[in-house]
Write a protein that holds these residues in place. Structure first.
Motif, mmCIF file in Angstrom:
data_model
loop_
_atom_site.group_PDB
_atom_site.id
_atom_site.type_symbol
_atom_site.label_atom_id
_atom_site.label_comp_id
_atom_site.label_asym_id
_atom_site.label_seq_id
_atom_site.Cartn_x
_atom_site.Cartn_y
_atom_site.Cartn_z
ATOM 1 N N VAL A 1 -62.597 41.990 31.247
ATOM 2 C CA VAL A 1 -61.326 42.446 31.814
ATOM 3 C C VAL A 1 -61.042 41.714 33.126
ATOM 4 N N GLU A 2 -62.106 41.549 33.940
ATOM 5 C CA GLU A 2 -61.949 40.830 35.206
ATOM 6 C C GLU A 2 -61.570 39.377 34.956
ATOM 7 N N PHE A 3 -62.175 38.749 33.918
ATOM 8 C CA PHE A 3 -61.795 37.378 33.548
ATOM 9 C C PHE A 3 -60.307 37.316 33.210
ATOM 10 N N ALA A 4 -59.843 38.276 32.409
ATOM 11 C CA ALA A 4 -58.433 38.292 31.994
ATOM 12 C C ALA A 4 -57.522 38.455 33.205
ATOM 13 N N ARG A 5 -57.920 39.316 34.147
ATOM 14 C CA ARG A 5 -57.114 39.506 35.366
ATOM 15 C C ARG A 5 -57.043 38.222 36.176
ATOM 16 N N THR A 6 -58.189 37.493 36.225
ATOM 17 C CA THR A 6 -58.217 36.222 36.953
ATOM 18 C C THR A 6 -57.281 35.217 36.295
ATOM 19 N N ILE A 7 -57.305 35.174 34.961
ATOM 20 C CA ILE A 7 -56.398 34.268 34.234
ATOM 21 C C ILE A 7 -54.952 34.618 34.573
ATOM 22 N N HIS A 8 -54.624 35.913 34.525
ATOM 23 C CA HIS A 8 -53.243 36.340 34.803
ATOM 24 C C HIS A 8 -52.857 36.038 36.247
ATOM 25 N N LEU B 1 -47.188 28.648 29.993
ATOM 26 C CA LEU B 1 -47.490 29.660 30.999
ATOM 27 C C LEU B 1 -47.052 31.041 30.517
ATOM 28 N N ASN B 2 -45.969 31.068 29.750
ATOM 29 C CA ASN B 2 -45.477 32.328 29.190
ATOM 30 C C ASN B 2 -46.565 32.989 28.342
ATOM 31 N N SER B 3 -47.176 32.192 27.472
ATOM 32 C CA SER B 3 -48.244 32.733 26.613
ATOM 33 C C SER B 3 -49.446 33.168 27.451
ATOM 34 N N ILE B 4 -49.816 32.353 28.441
ATOM 35 C CA ILE B 4 -50.979 32.683 29.286
ATOM 36 C C ILE B 4 -50.775 34.034 29.979
ATOM 37 N N LEU B 5 -49.576 34.215 30.576
ATOM 38 C CA LEU B 5 -49.329 35.438 31.344
ATOM 39 C C LEU B 5 -49.239 36.670 30.447
ATOM 40 N N ILE B 6 -48.520 36.541 29.326
ATOM 41 C CA ILE B 6 -48.368 37.703 28.443
ATOM 42 C C ILE B 6 -49.711 38.106 27.846
ATOM 43 N N LEU B 7 -50.444 37.111 27.291
ATOM 44 C CA LEU B 7 -51.730 37.434 26.672
ATOM 45 C C LEU B 7 -52.764 37.851 27.727
ATOM 46 N N GLY B 8 -52.714 37.205 28.899
ATOM 47 C CA GLY B 8 -53.630 37.601 29.970
ATOM 48 C C GLY B 8 -53.410 39.043 30.382
ATOM 49 N N GLN B 9 -52.123 39.454 30.487
ATOM 50 C CA GLN B 9 -51.827 40.844 30.862
ATOM 51 C C GLN B 9 -52.284 41.804 29.759
ATOM 52 N N GLN B 10 -52.047 41.423 28.483
ATOM 53 C CA GLN B 10 -52.481 42.289 27.375
ATOM 54 C C GLN B 10 -54.002 42.480 27.387
ATOM 55 N N LEU B 11 -54.742 41.376 27.631
ATOM 56 C CA LEU B 11 -56.209 41.473 27.682
ATOM 57 C C LEU B 11 -56.668 42.318 28.870
ATOM 58 N N SER B 12 -56.014 42.129 30.037
ATOM 59 C CA SER B 12 -56.449 42.862 31.231
ATOM 60 C C SER B 12 -56.180 44.356 31.099
ATOM 61 N N GLU B 13 -55.143 44.715 30.316
ATOM 62 C CA GLU B 13 -54.877 46.143 30.102
ATOM 63 C C GLU B 13 -55.883 46.761 29.134
ATOM 64 N N ASN B 14 -56.516 45.922 28.291
ATOM 65 C CA ASN B 14 -57.609 46.377 27.414
ATOM 66 C C ASN B 14 -57.212 47.627 26.632
ATOM 67 N N GLY B 15 -56.039 47.516 25.956
ATOM 68 C CA GLY B 15 -55.525 48.657 25.200
ATOM 69 C C GLY B 15 -56.519 49.215 24.197
ATOM 70 N N PRO B 16 -57.118 48.388 23.311
ATOM 71 C CA PRO B 16 -58.089 48.926 22.330
ATOM 72 C C PRO B 16 -59.403 49.374 22.963
ATOM 73 N N GLY B 17 -59.676 48.956 24.221
ATOM 74 C CA GLY B 17 -60.910 49.363 24.907
ATOM 75 C C GLY B 17 -62.150 48.669 24.396
ATOM 76 N N ASN B 18 -61.998 47.453 23.818
ATOM 77 C CA ASN B 18 -63.162 46.755 23.251
ATOM 78 C C ASN B 18 -63.648 45.603 24.119
ATOM 79 N N LEU B 19 -63.154 45.502 25.391
ATOM 80 C CA LEU B 19 -63.620 44.452 26.302
ATOM 81 C C LEU B 19 -64.545 45.049 27.353
ATOM 82 N N THR B 20 -65.538 44.237 27.777
ATOM 83 C CA THR B 20 -66.446 44.675 28.852
ATOM 84 C C THR B 20 -65.702 44.562 30.174
ATOM 85 N N PRO B 21 -66.163 45.255 31.215
ATOM 86 C CA PRO B 21 -65.516 45.141 32.536
ATOM 87 C C PRO B 21 -65.430 43.700 33.019
ATOM 88 N N LYS B 22 -66.468 42.894 32.746
ATOM 89 C CA LYS B 22 -66.445 41.503 33.188
ATOM 90 C C LYS B 22 -65.349 40.721 32.455
#
Length: 936
Positions: free
Chosen positions: A295-302, A272-293
């Motif tokens: 990002v929404e998937f990552a937020r749902t995972i988190h 769960l530690n990995s899921i939450l940390i990586l999910g939060q990193q994806l939802s923040e979309n630091g590099p800006g290379n994810l589509t809005p959908k």
């Protein structure tokens, strides 16, 4: 002539014979008269009535010598009045031996004759008048050399020699009579006692016979009962054996259950530690290379991972409560902080659901209550979460008031508490049917299956709330009407006294007005008691504007009381706590003037508290006096401590420390010395640092600086290493050699790269080293502001923004080296990703031994993140091994654990960890903790 002489001789002989006859006749008469008498008072009265007329005496008394009974408390004998002949009105009934003529006569056993009686000595009275006696004689009555009594006689004319001789001989006879009477009386008394004892003995013999008969009867019964007892004893032994086997089985089961929960927690939290940390990193979309959908998937995972974490925590909470391993950490909780916490948590929920949310706290309530803040917030959060969840429209409200009743009449805590507080959580939601109200407080139960489908949830919240309410010594009551809403009322004592142990019924219900059903949630017998933290009575209730407030944070209540008494003597108002988190809250709430801080606190190290204070613009100006048994003075001073005192400190050391604090917090202009040889640079630094709260002096050479520093006190010194007459190293060494300058904070400027030896040399003397790089102005301003304890809020806006830029960024993390130690590659990957996103350099190790080798090979390592549960060498052992090396004693080590069971934090701190964070790691919390420990 011869005839005349013969006549005179014959007359004298006749007179002597007559006197002798008179003496013998009267002695015989008195002897016969006193024979056979048995009462001393009668004898005395008879003696005086016959004797007084015989010797022409007009007054007389008889005193008997009284001696204490055998075995009585040792005290001297005395004289007791037996009888009197024409006595005067003030005749004493008791005379001590040696007191007056009577007492002296008894003591000396000699006759005393007064022939010249003074005028006002005594008077012989009759109805016609009164006259002074001519003679008074006091005679001892002796028997075998012991004084038995004393006779005193007074006569209006002198006693004749015959009378005196008669009295002398008579007292000897009276002594025999008195002794005989006393002996007779003693014999009669003993006889009487003997007869009485004989009667008692006969009575007791009769009773003893009856008792013997009863004993014989009971002995027969006892013999019969012994046979029965032996039989039952064998049955009990068999039952005990069976119980011991069951108890052993239960203990083993409990141990397996605890180990299973700990391991289950670890196994669930690790992925769960990995899921939450990586999910939060994806939802923040630091590099800006994810589509809005995406990002929404990552937020749902988190979000789903967070929900799963909540469920795991609830199951663990319920399990710990049922096993009796939950403890209560009692603190003072202000009602204002309760309100702030509830508003902060649920304001957005109310806005999102378009519900009215009201909080009403009775203003007549005291400022605070004594309880466990974490458990209280957990109960209120559960009750309010349910209220918002099951309310689609209308209102949710929380009312806090004093309560005189409403709980179960036989509640063991609330019925005896002087003051109780009621927290009412009311909603206008769906309500709960009467037949379902008993179920909802059981684990995994909801009002019906449709509720779970429509609203979600596991049904654990109310079960946990019920148990926690009892742990805090309180009770939850429910009143609800289907379709109209529900009201949950939490009753707690104002001051925690202990948990609720037993109630008459687990759940009872009663029909209220309007058809509403009221349910009371009773106590569970499995709940174990918890010991409350000892609270030191301080001055927080008496603080008014203008008071100088000192905060004392120490885990020893006795030492804290000593410090509080000294603080009061020095004119401070004192506030005491033994918790680091509470200390941080109190420092902000009371705007304290100074702090005395122990390094070892139960919930966090004093270094963490110090760093948190210095990172907060509202508290970084507060001077902090560190206390510890650990000799890390330089570490404390370099992190902004005002001073450092080793335990145990003498009274003189403490007095001096308080005097320094008192002097420092008294309003005055702080003085700063700048030692730079370049005029333009010196002026530029003065302009950067200047404001009306400090006075700046400047020097171009080391000699000039030493003269200025010795002539008047300064609070901080900025030193450039390049000076014309001596190096900055030499200037600092001169200052260190001077006792008056040894504790002066020094901030060092240098234009050159420092060698390892130079850096070590500087760090040993200077509190902080500032290198001239792009950030030099901000860092220099920050360092001097810290050591001068400047109030950030009072600085001009440009200087405040300068500090905000420094602390608002992650510059403190950039390019810092962190070692991550974890046996799970997924966790290493997740943590490395999160930290590298902050431009940190991450090293990793999968076991303790590898970690220790890496630490030895990396001298510029900033911090270690270490997992507790690892094979071979676990985290505790690894931390202890690291701390054995003096070089790594101050290396920040943050412990990571997924067990989250009782005592984990304490075990981590005892092993030597600087701080503790539970898995799954919240990235924001982790970064905040890293800033605290990598700061400075």
């Amino acid at each position: 002539d011869n005839i005349n002489a013969m006549i005179d001789n014959l007359r004298a002989t006749t007179e002597r014979n007559q006197q002798q006859d008179w003496l013998k006749t009267n002695l015989a008469r008195f002897t016969r008269m006193l024979q056979g008498q048995r009462d001393l008072v009668t004898v005395a009265e008879m003696l005086l009535s016959e004797l007084a007329p015989l010797v022409y005496a007009q007054q007389g008394t008889v005193y008997q010598v009284q001696r204490p009974a055998a075995g009585a408390t040792v005290r001297p004998a005395w004289l007791q009045l037996l009888a009197g002949y024409a006595p005067h009105g003030k005749q004493p009934s008791r005379i001590e031996l040696g007191e007056g003529l009577v007492g002296q006569c008894a003591l000396e056993k000699q006759r005393i004759l007064l022939t010249s009686v003074p005028e006002h000595y005594t008077r012989v009275h009759s109805s016609l008048g009164a006259a002074r006696p001519a003679n008074i004689v006091v005679l001892p009555v002796l028997f075998e050399g012991d004084t038995k009594a004393v006779i005193e006689l007074a006569s209006l004319k002198p006693f004749t020699a015959t009378h005196l001789a008669f009295l002398e001989q008579l007292t000897q006879s009276i002594g025999v009579v008195l002794n005989t009477i006393e002996a007779t009386m003693r014999t009669e008394n003993l006889l009487q006692k003997s007869q009485q004892l004989t009667l008692e003995l006969q009575t007791r013999q009769t009773e003893l016979q009856h008792t013997n008969e009863e004993l014989a009867s009971k002995a027969r019964q006892l013999a019969e009962q012994n046979v029965e007892v032996e039989r039952k004893k064998k049955e009990v032994e068999q039952a005990r054996g069976a119980l011991e086997e069951k108890a052993a089985e239960l203990a083993l089961t409990s141990k397996y259950k605890s180990e299973f929960l700990a391991n289950m927690s670890h196994e669930l939290r690790t992925p769960l530690n990995s899921i939450l940390i990586l999910g939060q990193q994806l939802s923040e979309n630091g590099p800006g290379n994810l589509t809005p959908k995406q990002v929404e998937f990552a937020r749902t995972i988190h979000s789903s991972g967070t929900d799963l974490l909540t469920l795991i925590n609830d199951i663990l909470d319920l399990s710990k409560i049922e096993s009796g391993t939950v403890t209560v950490e009692v603190e003072e909780i202000t009602f204002a902080s309760i309100q702030d916490g509830v508003v902060r948590t649920f304001r957005h929920v109310a806005e999102a659901k378009k519900l009215a949310f009201h909080i009403d706290i009775d203003p007549s309530l005291p400022r605070s209550l004594s309880s466990d803040p974490k458990r209280l917030q957990q109960i209120l959060k559960n009750l309010l979460s349910n209220a918002f969840k099951f309310t689609a429209q209308g209102t949710v409200s929380m009312t806090v008031r004093a309560a005189a009743g409403g709980w179960s009449p036989d509640h063991p805590v609330l019925r005896t508490t002087p003051t109780a507080i009621a927290f009412e959580i009311a909603d206008t939601g769906i309500g709960i049917a009467g037949e379902k109200q008993r179920l909802i407080f059981e684990a995994f139960q909801q009002a019906d299956a449709g509720t779970s489908r429509n609203y979600g949830g596991t049904g654990l919240g109310l079960a946990i709330s019920r148990e926690l309410a009892m742990l805090l010594g309180g009770e939850i009551r429910l009143t609800s009407t289907p379709g109209q809403g529900s009201t949950f009322t939490l009753y707690l004592p104002l001051a925690y006294v202990g948990p609720t142990y037993a109630m008459t019924a687990p759940v009872t219900s009663a029909r209220g007005s309007g058809g509403a059903l009221s349910v009371v949630i009773g106590a569970s017998p499995v709940l174990a008691g918890a010991k409350a933290e000892e609270i030191v009575a301080d001055d927080r209730g008496e603080i008014v504007d203008g008071d100088t407030v000192l905060l004392i944070a120490d885990d020893d209540p006795h030492y804290a009381r000593v410090l509080l008494a000294l603080a009061r003597d020095k004119g401070f108002k004192g506030i005491v706590t033994n918790r680091g988190r509470t200390a941080l809250a109190l420092a902000r709430e009371y705007r304290v003037a100074a702090i005395i801080l122990d390094v070892f606190l139960p919930d966090m190290l004093g270094w963490t508290v110090l760093n948190s204070l210095k990172l907060d613009p509202d508290t970084r100006h507060i001077p902090v006096q560190m206390l510890s048994v650990d000799g890390e003075r330089q570490h404390g001073l370099s992190h902004g401590a005002f001073s450092y005192l080793m335990k145990p400190a003498t009274t003189e050391d403490l007095e001096e420390a308080f005097d320094r604090l008192k002097s420092y917090v008294t309003p005055h202009t702080k003085r700063l010395m700048i030692v730079v040889d370049n005029d333009r640079e010196r002026d530029g630094l003065a302009e950067l640092l200047a404001h009306d709260d400090i006075s700046i002096a400047a020097a171009a050479t080391g000699s000039e600086a030493l003269r200025a520093l010795s002539s008047q006190p300064f609070d901080c010194c900025v030193v450039d290493l390049r000076l014309p007459d001596m190096t900055g190293f030499e200037l600092i060494e001169h200052m260190q050699a001077d006792p008056s300058l040894r504790n002066l904070p020094v901030v060092v400027l240098t234009r050159q790269e420092l060698t390892g030896e130079e850096e070590a040399r500087l760090k040993a003397a200077a509190r902080s080293v500032v290198l001239k790089d792009v950030q030099s102005p901000e860092r220099l301003f920050d360092e001097t502001a810290l050591f001068l304890h400047r109030v950030v809020a009072d600085l001009p806006e440009p200087k405040r923004k300068l500090l905000e830029r420094l602390y608002g960024s992650n510059d403190v993390l950039r390019e810092r080296k962190v070692l991550v130690v974890d046996d799970d590659a997924r966790n290493i990957f997740a943590l490395t990703t999160a930290l590298e996103n902050q431009e940190m350099e991450v090293l990793s190790a999968t076991n303790g031994r590898q970690a220790i080798e890496l630490i030895k090979q990396t001298p510029d390592l900033g911090l270690v993140l270490i997992d507790i549960m690892m094979p071979e060498m676990d985290g505790y052992e690894t931390i202890r091994e690291i701390r054995r090396h003096a070089t790594f004693r101050r290396l920040p080590i943050l412990a990571l654990t997924a067990k989250a069971m009782k005592g984990d934090r304490e075990k981590c701190l005892q092993a030597g960890a600087s701080d503790y964070i539970a898995k799954p790691v919240n990235t924001d919390e982790l970064l905040s903790l890293l800033r605290v420990w990598l700061y400075r």
